[in-house]
Scaffold this motif. Sequence first.
Motif, PDB file in Angstrom:
ATOM      1  N   PRO A  41       0.879  -0.667  -0.012  1.00 45.29           N
ATOM      2  CA  PRO A  41       0.035   0.221  -0.033  1.00 45.29           C
ATOM      3  C   PRO A  41       0.771   1.119  -0.195  1.00 45.29           C
ATOM      4  O   PRO A  41       2.072   0.860   0.712  1.00 45.29           O
ATOM      5  CB  PRO A  41      -0.627   0.158   1.197  1.00 45.29           C
ATOM      6  CG  PRO A  41      -0.208  -1.364   2.230  1.00 45.29           C
ATOM      7  CD  PRO A  41       0.727  -1.490   1.779  1.00 45.29           C
ATOM      8  N   PHE A  42       0.689   2.202  -0.577  1.00 41.63           N
ATOM      9  CA  PHE A  42       0.969   3.572  -1.080  1.00 41.63           C
ATOM     10  C   PHE A  42      -0.548   4.392   0.267  1.00 41.63           C
ATOM     11  O   PHE A  42      -0.846   4.392   0.004  1.00 41.63           O
ATOM     12  CB  PHE A  42       1.628   4.282  -1.548  1.00 41.63           C
ATOM     13  CG  PHE A  42       1.680   5.884  -1.910  1.00 41.63           C
ATOM     14  CD1 PHE A  42       2.627   6.035  -1.527  1.00 41.63           C
ATOM     15  CD2 PHE A  42       0.435   6.962  -1.930  1.00 41.63           C
ATOM     16  CE1 PHE A  42       3.238   7.716  -1.487  1.00 41.63           C
ATOM     17  CE2 PHE A  42       0.634   7.527  -2.514  1.00 41.63           C
ATOM     18  CZ  PHE A  42       1.940   8.317  -2.058  1.00 41.63           C
ATOM     19  N   CYS A  43       0.624   5.127   1.259  1.00 35.20           N
ATOM     20  CA  CYS A  43      -0.780   5.858   2.613  1.00 35.20           C
ATOM     21  C   CYS A  43      -2.008   4.749   2.285  1.00 35.20           C
ATOM     22  O   CYS A  43      -3.332   5.374   1.662  1.00 35.20           O
ATOM     23  CB  CYS A  43      -0.932   7.443   1.905  1.00 35.20           C
ATOM     24  SG  CYS A  43       0.677   8.079   2.003  1.00 35.20           S
ATOM     25  N   ASP A  44      -2.138   3.671   3.267  1.00 35.69           N
ATOM     26  CA  ASP A  44      -2.747   2.623   2.738  1.00 35.69           C
ATOM     27  C   ASP A  44      -4.415   3.367   4.140  1.00 35.69           C
ATOM     28  O   ASP A  44      -5.472   2.509   3.472  1.00 35.69           O
ATOM     29  CB  ASP A  44      -2.863   1.190   3.280  1.00 35.69           C
ATOM     30  CG  ASP A  44      -2.345   1.076   4.974  1.00 35.69           C
ATOM     31  OD1 ASP A  44      -1.817   2.163   5.013  1.00 35.69           O
ATOM     32  OD2 ASP A  44      -2.188   0.364   5.740  1.00 35.69           O
ATOM     33  N   ASP A  45      -4.782   4.379   4.053  1.00 34.31           N
ATOM     34  CA  ASP A  45      -5.390   4.904   5.235  1.00 34.31           C
ATOM     35  C   ASP A  45      -5.752   5.991   4.761  1.00 34.31           C
ATOM     36  O   ASP A  45      -4.455   7.393   4.441  1.00 34.31           O
ATOM     37  CB  ASP A  45      -6.207   4.523   6.525  1.00 34.31           C
ATOM     38  CG  ASP A  45      -4.603   4.786   7.017  1.00 34.31           C
ATOM     39  OD1 ASP A  45      -4.404   5.500   7.398  1.00 34.31           O
ATOM     40  OD2 ASP A  45      -4.532   4.067   8.087  1.00 34.31           O
ATOM     41  N   VAL A  46      -6.679   6.948   4.584  1.00 34.25           N
ATOM     42  CA  VAL A  46      -6.878   8.884   4.729  1.00 34.25           C
ATOM     43  C   VAL A  46      -5.943   9.243   5.681  1.00 34.25           C
ATOM     44  O   VAL A  46      -5.512  10.184   5.966  1.00 34.25           O
ATOM     45  CB  VAL A  46      -8.256   9.079   4.596  1.00 34.25           C
ATOM     46  CG1 VAL A  46      -9.038   8.868   6.059  1.00 34.25           C
ATOM     47  CG2 VAL A  46      -8.535   9.698   4.553  1.00 34.25           C
ATOM     48  N   ALA A  47      -5.950   8.518   7.181  1.00 35.28           N
ATOM     49  CA  ALA A  47      -5.300   8.816   8.195  1.00 35.28           C
ATOM     50  C   ALA A  47      -4.048   8.868   7.909  1.00 35.28           C
ATOM     51  O   ALA A  47      -3.118  10.190   8.013  1.00 35.28           O
ATOM     52  CB  ALA A  47      -5.390   8.903   9.080  1.00 35.28           C
ATOM     53  N   ASP A  48      -2.691   8.121   7.040  1.00 34.47           N
ATOM     54  CA  ASP A  48      -1.714   8.280   6.575  1.00 34.47           C
ATOM     55  C   ASP A  48      -1.970   8.849   5.219  1.00 34.47           C
ATOM     56  O   ASP A  48      -0.580   9.842   5.848  1.00 34.47           O
ATOM     57  CB  ASP A  48      -0.878   6.361   6.073  1.00 34.47           C
ATOM     58  CG  ASP A  48       0.118   6.950   6.107  1.00 34.47           C
ATOM     59  OD1 ASP A  48       1.047   7.441   7.212  1.00 34.47           O
ATOM     60  OD2 ASP A  48       0.539   6.412   5.255  1.00 34.47           O
ATOM     61  N   PHE A  49      -2.118   8.979   4.502  1.00 34.32           N
ATOM     62  CA  PHE A  49      -2.662   9.916   3.550  1.00 34.32           C
ATOM     63  C   PHE A  49      -2.642  11.510   4.066  1.00 34.32           C
ATOM     64  O   PHE A  49      -1.667  12.736   3.173  1.00 34.32           O
ATOM     65  CB  PHE A  49      -3.660   9.893   2.217  1.00 34.32           C
ATOM     66  CG  PHE A  49      -3.346  10.267   1.648  1.00 34.32           C
ATOM     67  CD1 PHE A  49      -2.155  10.557   0.348  1.00 34.32           C
ATOM     68  CD2 PHE A  49      -4.245  11.755   0.760  1.00 34.32           C
ATOM     69  CE1 PHE A  49      -2.058  11.358  -0.565  1.00 34.32           C
ATOM     70  CE2 PHE A  49      -4.233  12.264  -0.469  1.00 34.32           C
ATOM     71  CZ  PHE A  49      -3.009  12.340  -1.048  1.00 34.32           C
ATOM     72  N   ASP A  50      -3.093  11.720   5.006  1.00 33.35           N
ATOM     73  CA  ASP A  50      -3.411  13.222   5.833  1.00 33.35           C
ATOM     74  C   ASP A  50      -1.708  13.132   6.154  1.00 33.35           C
ATOM     75  O   ASP A  50      -1.469  14.665   5.758  1.00 33.35           O
ATOM     76  CB  ASP A  50      -4.890  12.728   6.503  1.00 33.35           C
ATOM     77  CG  ASP A  50      -4.586  14.573   6.968  1.00 33.35           C
ATOM     78  OD1 ASP A  50      -4.824  15.737   6.318  1.00 33.35           O
ATOM     79  OD2 ASP A  50      -4.347  14.847   8.390  1.00 33.35           O
ATOM     80  N   LEU A  51      -0.933  12.756   7.158  1.00 31.29           N
ATOM     81  CA  LEU A  51       0.420  13.168   7.327  1.00 31.29           C
ATOM     82  C   LEU A  51       0.777  12.815   6.416  1.00 31.29           C
ATOM     83  O   LEU A  51       1.853  13.865   6.321  1.00 31.29           O
ATOM     84  CB  LEU A  51       0.578  11.703   8.155  1.00 31.29           C
ATOM     85  CG  LEU A  51       1.858  11.046   8.398  1.00 31.29           C
ATOM     86  CD1 LEU A  51       1.926  12.902   9.339  1.00 31.29           C
ATOM     87  CD2 LEU A  51       2.157  10.678   9.461  1.00 31.29           C
ATOM     88  N   PHE A  52       0.875  11.878   5.366  1.00 34.43           N
ATOM     89  CA  PHE A  52       1.836  12.095   4.394  1.00 34.43           C
ATOM     90  C   PHE A  52       1.788  14.158   3.277  1.00 34.43           C
ATOM     91  O   PHE A  52       2.694  14.473   3.289  1.00 34.43           O
ATOM     92  CB  PHE A  52       1.612  11.611   3.106  1.00 34.43           C
ATOM     93  CG  PHE A  52       2.314  11.506   1.493  1.00 34.43           C
ATOM     94  CD1 PHE A  52       3.292  10.851   1.835  1.00 34.43           C
ATOM     95  CD2 PHE A  52       1.592  12.258   0.826  1.00 34.43           C
ATOM     96  CE1 PHE A  52       4.621  10.417   0.984  1.00 34.43           C
ATOM     97  CE2 PHE A  52       3.038  11.976  -0.728  1.00 34.43           C
ATOM     98  CZ  PHE A  52       4.074  11.402  -0.351  1.00 34.43           C
ATOM     99  N   CYS A  53       0.337  14.267   3.638  1.00 39.55           N
ATOM    100  CA  CYS A  53       0.091  15.958   2.690  1.00 39.55           C
ATOM    101  C   CYS A  53       0.716  16.644   3.688  1.00 39.55           C
ATOM    102  O   CYS A  53       0.949  18.330   3.252  1.00 39.55           O
ATOM    103  CB  CYS A  53      -1.227  15.753   2.720  1.00 39.55           C
ATOM    104  SG  CYS A  53      -2.294  14.833   1.126  1.00 39.55           S
ATOM    105  N   LEU A  54       0.180  16.468   4.986  1.00 41.49           N
ATOM    106  CA  LEU A  54       0.639  17.567   5.909  1.00 41.49           C
ATOM    107  C   LEU A  54       2.657  17.912   6.195  1.00 41.49           C
ATOM    108  O   LEU A  54       3.123  19.386   6.123  1.00 41.49           O
ATOM    109  CB  LEU A  54       0.320  17.778   7.696  1.00 41.49           C
ATOM    110  CG  LEU A  54      -1.124  17.436   7.577  1.00 41.49           C
ATOM    111  CD1 LEU A  54      -1.152  16.795   9.583  1.00 41.49           C
ATOM    112  CD2 LEU A  54      -0.662  19.156   8.115  1.00 41.49           C
ATOM    113  N   ALA A  55       2.988  16.516   6.356  1.00 37.14           N
ATOM    114  CA  ALA A  55       4.229  16.455   6.129  1.00 37.14           C
ATOM    115  C   ALA A  55       5.011  16.868   4.769  1.00 37.14           C
ATOM    116  O   ALA A  55       5.996  17.552   4.726  1.00 37.14           O
ATOM    117  CB  ALA A  55       5.012  15.336   6.512  1.00 37.14           C
TER     118      ALA A  55
END
Length: 186
Positions: free
Chosen positions: A72-86
């Motif tokens: 998975p690449f950013c397997d859930d919305v929380a991780d994708f949000d962290l990716f976007c914040l970073a």
Amino acid sequence: MKLFGSYTSPYVRHCRIVLTQNNDKFEFIPTDYTQSAQQSPTQRVPFLHDGEVQLTDSASILRYLRERHQQPFCDDVADFDLFCLANTALDATVNLFLLERDNITTENSPYLQRQKDRVHSILTELDQRDWPQRETYSDGQLRLACFLSWAQFRERINVADYPRLQQFLLGMNHQPWFANTHPALS
């Protein structure tokens, strides 16, 4: 597979980490501003060539690399949000760093001061979270670690001002695949 970039780029580093973790064979091609302006429509690094596949952004490269291994690449919305914040903090910090080289600073621009404040606000928010100390990290966590390490290396932030993030980064620095890609080693 050819990855074009600079050893100091945190975006490139994230790609190099995933390639290394997956034992992918690739050729790293050091690329500067002039070369990236000529070879990529984004005029930045990283970009990747793998046969017919040509990608021009670290996020699309990471997704491609993960999909090649059914990961998975950013397997859930929380991780994708962290990716976007970073990524938001990283983009703002890189822009401030590059503009400072041209003597354009926050003192000259309320907009740039807002960018600096944005970085601090994101780091303050992220410092409230609990961070893992393990060997498996998500892409959101990897992007954050690449940002923190680069920002510390370039003296853009004092990670000690964010104690939980500092502990997270210290833990990441003990991972060989992270430590071996540090910008100071280039």
